[in-house]
Design a protein around this motif. Structure first.
Motif, PDB file in Angstrom:
ATOM      1  N   VAL A  99       1.783  -3.291  -9.551  1.00 48.21           N
ATOM      2  CA  VAL A  99       0.574  -3.919 -10.096  1.00 48.21           C
ATOM      3  C   VAL A  99      -0.379  -4.332  -8.971  1.00 48.21           C
ATOM      4  O   VAL A  99      -1.580  -4.065  -9.020  1.00 48.21           O
ATOM      5  N   LEU A 100       0.156  -4.972  -7.933  1.00 46.07           N
ATOM      6  CA  LEU A 100      -0.700  -5.413  -6.835  1.00 46.07           C
ATOM      7  C   LEU A 100      -1.394  -4.233  -6.176  1.00 46.07           C
ATOM      8  O   LEU A 100      -2.578  -4.285  -5.833  1.00 46.07           O
ATOM      9  N   GLY A 101      -0.653  -3.143  -5.951  1.00 48.82           N
ATOM     10  CA  GLY A 101      -1.233  -1.971  -5.302  1.00 48.82           C
ATOM     11  C   GLY A 101      -2.275  -1.284  -6.169  1.00 48.82           C
ATOM     12  O   GLY A 101      -3.318  -0.859  -5.683  1.00 48.82           O
ATOM     13  N   GLU A 102      -2.017  -1.175  -7.471  1.00 50.86           N
ATOM     14  CA  GLU A 102      -2.965  -0.505  -8.366  1.00 50.86           C
ATOM     15  C   GLU A 102      -4.273  -1.278  -8.478  1.00 50.86           C
ATOM     16  O   GLU A 102      -5.353  -0.697  -8.545  1.00 50.86           O
ATOM     17  N   LEU A 103      -4.179  -2.600  -8.510  1.00 49.33           N
ATOM     18  CA  LEU A 103      -5.377  -3.405  -8.703  1.00 49.33           C
ATOM     19  C   LEU A 103      -6.221  -3.532  -7.450  1.00 49.33           C
ATOM     20  O   LEU A 103      -7.394  -3.857  -7.523  1.00 49.33           O
ATOM     21  N   LYS A 104      -5.620  -3.265  -6.281  1.00 42.96           N
ATOM     22  CA  LYS A 104      -6.330  -3.477  -5.011  1.00 42.96           C
ATOM     23  C   LYS A 104      -6.910  -4.894  -5.010  1.00 42.96           C
ATOM     24  O   LYS A 104      -6.244  -5.823  -5.419  1.00 42.96           O
ATOM     25  N   GLY A 105      -8.143  -5.076  -4.542  1.00 40.06           N
ATOM     26  CA  GLY A 105      -8.770  -6.384  -4.588  1.00 40.06           C
ATOM     27  C   GLY A 105      -7.893  -7.487  -4.031  1.00 40.06           C
ATOM     28  O   GLY A 105      -7.123  -7.304  -3.093  1.00 40.06           O
ATOM     29  N   GLY A 106      -8.012  -8.679  -4.640  1.00 43.32           N
ATOM     30  CA  GLY A 106      -7.267  -9.833  -4.171  1.00 43.32           C
ATOM     31  C   GLY A 106      -5.777  -9.692  -4.395  1.00 43.32           C
ATOM     32  O   GLY A 106      -4.972 -10.249  -3.649  1.00 43.32           O
ATOM     33  N   ALA A 107      -5.387  -8.949  -5.447  1.00 43.72           N
ATOM     34  CA  ALA A 107      -3.970  -8.744  -5.714  1.00 43.72           C
ATOM     35  C   ALA A 107      -3.307  -8.037  -4.546  1.00 43.72           C
ATOM     36  O   ALA A 107      -2.242  -8.435  -4.064  1.00 43.72           O
ATOM     37  N   MET A 108      -3.940  -6.972  -4.075  1.00 45.54           N
ATOM     38  CA  MET A 108      -3.351  -6.236  -2.964  1.00 45.54           C
ATOM     39  C   MET A 108      -3.458  -7.027  -1.662  1.00 45.54           C
ATOM     40  O   MET A 108      -2.548  -6.989  -0.825  1.00 45.54           O
ATOM     41  N   LYS A 109      -4.560  -7.754  -1.489  1.00 44.67           N
ATOM     42  CA  LYS A 109      -4.715  -8.588  -0.295  1.00 44.67           C
ATOM     43  C   LYS A 109      -3.573  -9.603  -0.212  1.00 44.67           C
ATOM     44  O   LYS A 109      -2.997  -9.838   0.846  1.00 44.67           O
ATOM     45  N   PHE A 110      -3.226 -10.194  -1.339  1.00 47.10           N
ATOM     46  CA  PHE A 110      -2.116 -11.137  -1.389  1.00 47.10           C
ATOM     47  C   PHE A 110      -0.795 -10.425  -1.055  1.00 47.10           C
ATOM     48  O   PHE A 110       0.024 -10.933  -0.298  1.00 47.10           O
ATOM     49  N   GLY A 111      -0.603  -9.234  -1.616  1.00 53.70           N
ATOM     50  CA  GLY A 111       0.612  -8.478  -1.333  1.00 53.70           C
ATOM     51  C   GLY A 111       0.755  -8.142   0.134  1.00 53.70           C
ATOM     52  O   GLY A 111       1.846  -8.230   0.714  1.00 53.70           O
ATOM     53  N   GLN A 112      -0.346  -7.750   0.767  1.00 49.45           N
ATOM     54  CA  GLN A 112      -0.309  -7.437   2.200  1.00 49.45           C
ATOM     55  C   GLN A 112      -0.002  -8.687   3.020  1.00 49.45           C
ATOM     56  O   GLN A 112       0.756  -8.632   3.987  1.00 49.45           O
ATOM     57  N   SER A 135      -8.094   8.711   4.133  1.00 52.98           N
ATOM     58  CA  SER A 135      -6.952   8.672   5.050  1.00 52.98           C
ATOM     59  C   SER A 135      -6.188   7.364   4.920  1.00 52.98           C
ATOM     60  O   SER A 135      -5.024   7.272   5.311  1.00 52.98           O
ATOM     61  N   ALA A 136      -6.823   6.339   4.384  1.00 56.75           N
ATOM     62  CA  ALA A 136      -6.177   5.042   4.160  1.00 56.75           C
ATOM     63  C   ALA A 136      -6.950   4.299   3.085  1.00 56.75           C
ATOM     64  O   ALA A 136      -8.169   4.475   2.952  1.00 56.75           O
ATOM     65  N   ALA A 137      -6.241   3.489   2.314  1.00 53.33           N
ATOM     66  CA  ALA A 137      -6.879   2.671   1.293  1.00 53.33           C
ATOM     67  C   ALA A 137      -6.319   1.271   1.376  1.00 53.33           C
ATOM     68  O   ALA A 137      -5.126   1.086   1.592  1.00 53.33           O
ATOM     69  N   ALA A 138      -7.210   0.287   1.256  1.00 52.85           N
ATOM     70  CA  ALA A 138      -6.779  -1.091   1.431  1.00 52.85           C
ATOM     71  C   ALA A 138      -7.277  -1.947   0.277  1.00 52.85           C
ATOM     72  O   ALA A 138      -7.608  -1.437  -0.788  1.00 52.85           O
ATOM     73  N   SER A 139      -7.382  -3.249   0.510  1.00 56.23           N
ATOM     74  CA  SER A 139      -7.628  -4.170  -0.592  1.00 56.23           C
ATOM     75  C   SER A 139      -9.070  -4.145  -1.101  1.00 56.23           C
ATOM     76  O   SER A 139      -9.306  -4.279  -2.296  1.00 56.23           O
ATOM     77  N   ILE A 140     -10.065  -3.966  -0.211  1.00 52.37           N
ATOM     78  CA  ILE A 140     -11.456  -3.988  -0.686  1.00 52.37           C
ATOM     79  C   ILE A 140     -12.202  -2.705  -0.349  1.00 52.37           C
ATOM     80  O   ILE A 140     -13.374  -2.564  -0.685  1.00 52.37           O
ATOM     81  N   GLY A 141     -11.575  -1.782   0.328  1.00 47.94           N
ATOM     82  CA  GLY A 141     -12.253  -0.542   0.689  1.00 47.94           C
ATOM     83  C   GLY A 141     -11.260   0.509   1.122  1.00 47.94           C
ATOM     84  O   GLY A 141     -10.067   0.240   1.261  1.00 47.94           O
ATOM     85  N   GLN A 142     -11.751   1.733   1.297  1.00 46.36           N
ATOM     86  CA  GLN A 142     -10.897   2.803   1.779  1.00 46.36           C
ATOM     87  C   GLN A 142     -11.599   3.556   2.905  1.00 46.36           C
ATOM     88  O   GLN A 142     -12.820   3.480   3.059  1.00 46.36           O
TER      89      GLN A 142
END
Length: 454
Positions: free
Chosen positions: A57-70, A130-137
């Motif tokens: 879920v965190l990875g799919e949503l990116k945004g703050g969810a992924m930022k928190f996961g990282q 080549s890479a995807a992160a929380s607010i951009g790729q």
């Protein structure tokens, strides 16, 4: 793959389902145990299923969810080994990749920000990120002057998504707390929220990266790619190859691990002294190990979206208190902690007890070299997390002043990465070279006098 979900109701629903999923799996686990499976086997299956759902879920949503996961991923070293296994793979996936934006969305952002003829700025542009992160790729390309470049494109709606996610995550922070023993999740989420506007501003990021690139130009140990072009939602920098630190953690040689660890510590402490800025996002996806003919390896540093501005370098009280703690000066340490707000006026603690609390944490600074391990990290986390321990009781009565919040998180995160690497590091060397106050003024004068006589 769909665009970054922008409707708050969609993202909120996905995140709100997480606590229900945790509860459902607990019921499933109870059923398995009644059915005859051992508690140990059921526990491991439960951890694995929880990890898979949470970080999917965190990875799919990116945004703050992924930022928190990282942000959490660098602390997996603190988990007990029987729990860490299932989480480790799911956590580290967030350090390097996330589901990408559709090509049409990328082109739309580039056309809006760089103009209809944006493609003419590039000799080549790879649509596949080549890479995807929380607010951009990031997309690889060749700039019109022939330089290989990394093109960072911000997700449309990233700001709204970041704030919505972090607000929702804070509502069930207590349920997430057990994932990382000894760590208070709520202040981490609050601090991430406070940094949202800065991280979304690619102009600020470009300034921070330029400052580092200029200062570290020609440095034998650290490489920071230069900024090529910047505008709203798009940042173009020089491309650097190298081994992602996540790969060094997974499969690197001991030589690579030790060198990466030493350079990571060097960058953590030298950056503020040299640039007045602290790189504040030290998860492994932001670092590369680069082959170097002269020194073996250099550290490539990426992503300056989150920095702490420290014009005078790291605060002097950090070095002073660390030195005095190592020297066993309990009263002086306690007095300084009170002055800086780590102990509130209404709290009265025994200086010797405070010293006993601090000494195990700063063990890496005592020896000439120290091997960071997951076992050491787990022992520290367990000591602070156990409600029966004196360390836990004392730690609850200490305060973390706002001015030190980000420095504290960055330092802990870096130590987490060093433990993932299993690196042997001469940390004391870096502290003596770069941390204000760690070497007493009279020692510095003695060294200068000796050098003048020589």
């Amino acid at each position: 793959m769909s665009d970054l979900p922008r409707k708050a109701v969609t993202r909120t629903a996905k995140l709100a389902a997480l606590p229900l999923g945790f509860a459902g799996r607990a019921t499933w686990g109870l059923g398995k145990r009644i059915g005859g499976k051992s508690a140990e086997i059921v526990g491991r299956e439960l951890q694995q299923r929880t990890a898979e759902q949470l970080f999917k879920v965190l990875g799919e949503l990116k945004g703050g969810a992924m930022k928190f996961g990282q942000a959490m991923s660098v602390f997996e070293s603190a988990l007990p080994e029987e729990v860490a296994g299932p989480y480790r793979a799911a956590l580290t996936k967030l350090q390097e990749a996330a589901p990408p934006m559709p090509t049409r969305t990328v082109h739309s952002v580039l056309e809006e920000r760089l103009g209809e003829d944006w493609s003419e700025l590039f000799v080549e542009f790879e649509d596949k990120p080549s890479a995807a992160a929380s607010i951009g790729q990031v997309h690889r390309g060749v700039w019109h002057d022939g330089r290989e470049v990394a093109v960072k494109v911000q997700y449309p709606g990233a700001g709204e998504a970041l704030l919505s996610d972090l607000t929702q995550l804070s509502r069930f922070a207590r349920l997430l707390g057990p994932l990382i023993p000894g760590m208070d999740i709520k202040p981490l989420i609050a601090e991430l929220r406070d940094r949202v506007s800065e991280e979304l501003d690619y102009g600020l990021e470009a300034q921070a990266q330029k400052a580092h690139a200029e200062e570290f130009a020609g440095d034998p140990d650290v490489l920071v790619p230069a900024v090529v072009h910047q505008c709203d939602q798009v940042l173009v920098t020089e491309w650097i190859d190298g081994i992602p630190l996540s790969e060094v953690i997974a499969d690197g040689t001991q030589e690579q691990r030790d060198r990466a660890g030493q350079l990571l510590a060097r960058f953590l402490f030298s950056g503020p002294a040299r640039t007045g800025l602290l790189h504040a996002d030290p998860h492994p996806g932001n670092f590369r190990l680069l082959p170097d003919e002269k020194n073996g390896w250099r550290l490539g540093v990426l992503d300056f979206g989150t920095v702490d501005r420290l014009p005078g370098g790291l605060p002097l009280p950090i070095g002073d208190s660390l030195r005095m703690t190592l020297d066993g000066e309990a009263e002086a340490v306690y007095e300084l902690l009170c002055e800086e707000g780590f102990v509130k006026e209404s709290i009265d603690l025994e200086p010797d007890a405070v010293l006993d609390y601090l000494l195990p944490i700063i063990e890496p600074a005592q020896a000439d070299e120290f091997t960071f391990t997951r076992g050491w990290m787990r022992s520290q986390a367990a000591r602070v997390a156990d409600p029966r321990s004196p360390a836990h009781q004392l730690g609850k009565r200490l305060n973390l002043p706002p001015a030190y919040l980000l420095i504290h998180r960055v330092t802990l995160s870096t130590i987490g990465v060093l433990c993932q690497l299993g690196a042997t590091v001469r940390l004391r060397d870096e502290l003596e070279e770069w941390l204000p106050g760690f070497v007493p003024d009279e020692e510095l004068l003695d060294e200068e006098d000796a050098a003048a006589e020589a």
